[in-house]
Design an enzyme around this catalytic site. Structure first.
Site, mmCIF file in Angstrom:
data_model
loop_
_atom_site.group_PDB
_atom_site.id
_atom_site.type_symbol
_atom_site.label_atom_id
_atom_site.label_comp_id
_atom_site.label_asym_id
_atom_site.label_seq_id
_atom_site.Cartn_x
_atom_site.Cartn_y
_atom_site.Cartn_z
ATOM 1 C CG HIS A 61 16.764 -22.589 0.002
ATOM 2 N ND1 HIS A 61 16.525 -21.413 -0.677
ATOM 3 C CD2 HIS A 61 17.980 -23.007 -0.409
ATOM 4 C CE1 HIS A 61 17.544 -21.136 -1.466
ATOM 5 N NE2 HIS A 61 18.451 -22.092 -1.313
ATOM 6 C CG HIS A 63 21.919 -24.929 0.094
ATOM 7 N ND1 HIS A 63 21.929 -25.944 -0.833
ATOM 8 C CD2 HIS A 63 21.194 -23.931 -0.439
ATOM 9 C CE1 HIS A 63 21.232 -25.561 -1.892
ATOM 10 N NE2 HIS A 63 20.780 -24.343 -1.675
ATOM 11 C CE1 TYR A 126 23.905 -24.475 -6.551
ATOM 12 C CE2 TYR A 126 23.578 -25.790 -4.571
ATOM 13 C CZ TYR A 126 23.060 -25.056 -5.625
ATOM 14 O OH TYR A 126 21.706 -24.902 -5.741
#
Length: 147
Positions: A61, A63, A126
């Site tokens: 994935h 981000h 994060y």
């Protein structure tokens, strides 16, 4: 420097946290493919006058924390990023096209998006440390399976 950007008649600060995955969440975004995704996102965001604030490409994935001008919708940006990067990846790595599961679509159809407001520092941290946390949880899983 101001936290806000300006155009001729508008002051703005629009930041989004976006997450998306390859089709079937295949763990394909590693080595040269991952590096090419990383480069592509920077190139294509700058073409749309977007500023990449944080970017982390994981094996399954992506981000992205990005600043987007008000004239550009998120769906337009994502269509552009996913479409152009898929074409670039298929051209640069022809073996990806030969995998029967892809069906000429590299990315999954959807994506996650959230606006970044007062929690900007938390969200950016994060994204920056996502890979470290994921590796730690994988190691804990392996330890628990082994015992």
């Amino acid at each position: 420097m101001s936290r806000y950007k300006s155009s001729s008649h508008v002051y703005w600060r629009l930041q989004y946290h976006i997450v998306w995955t390859p089709k079937y969440r295949h763990r394909i975004l590693k080595n040269n493919v991952g590096k090419e995704v990383y480069r592509s996102i920077y190139v294509y965001c700058s073409m749309k006058q977007c500023e990449v604030l944080e970017l982390n490409v994981q094996v399954d994935h992506v981000h992205l924390v990005v600043s987007v001008p008000p004239k550009l919708s998120i769906s337009e940006l994502m269509g552009f990023l996913k479409g152009r990067s898929a074409i670039r990846l298929f051209n640069k790595f022809p073996y990806l096209r030969k995998q029967k599961l892809w069906g000429n679509h590299f990315w999954s159809r959807g994506y996650f998006v959230d606006s970044v407001g007062v929690n900007e520092a938390i969200i950016r941290r994060y994204v920056r440390h996502q890979e470290k946390k994921e590796k730690e949880s994988e190691q804990l899983e392996l330890l628990s399976v082994g015992s």
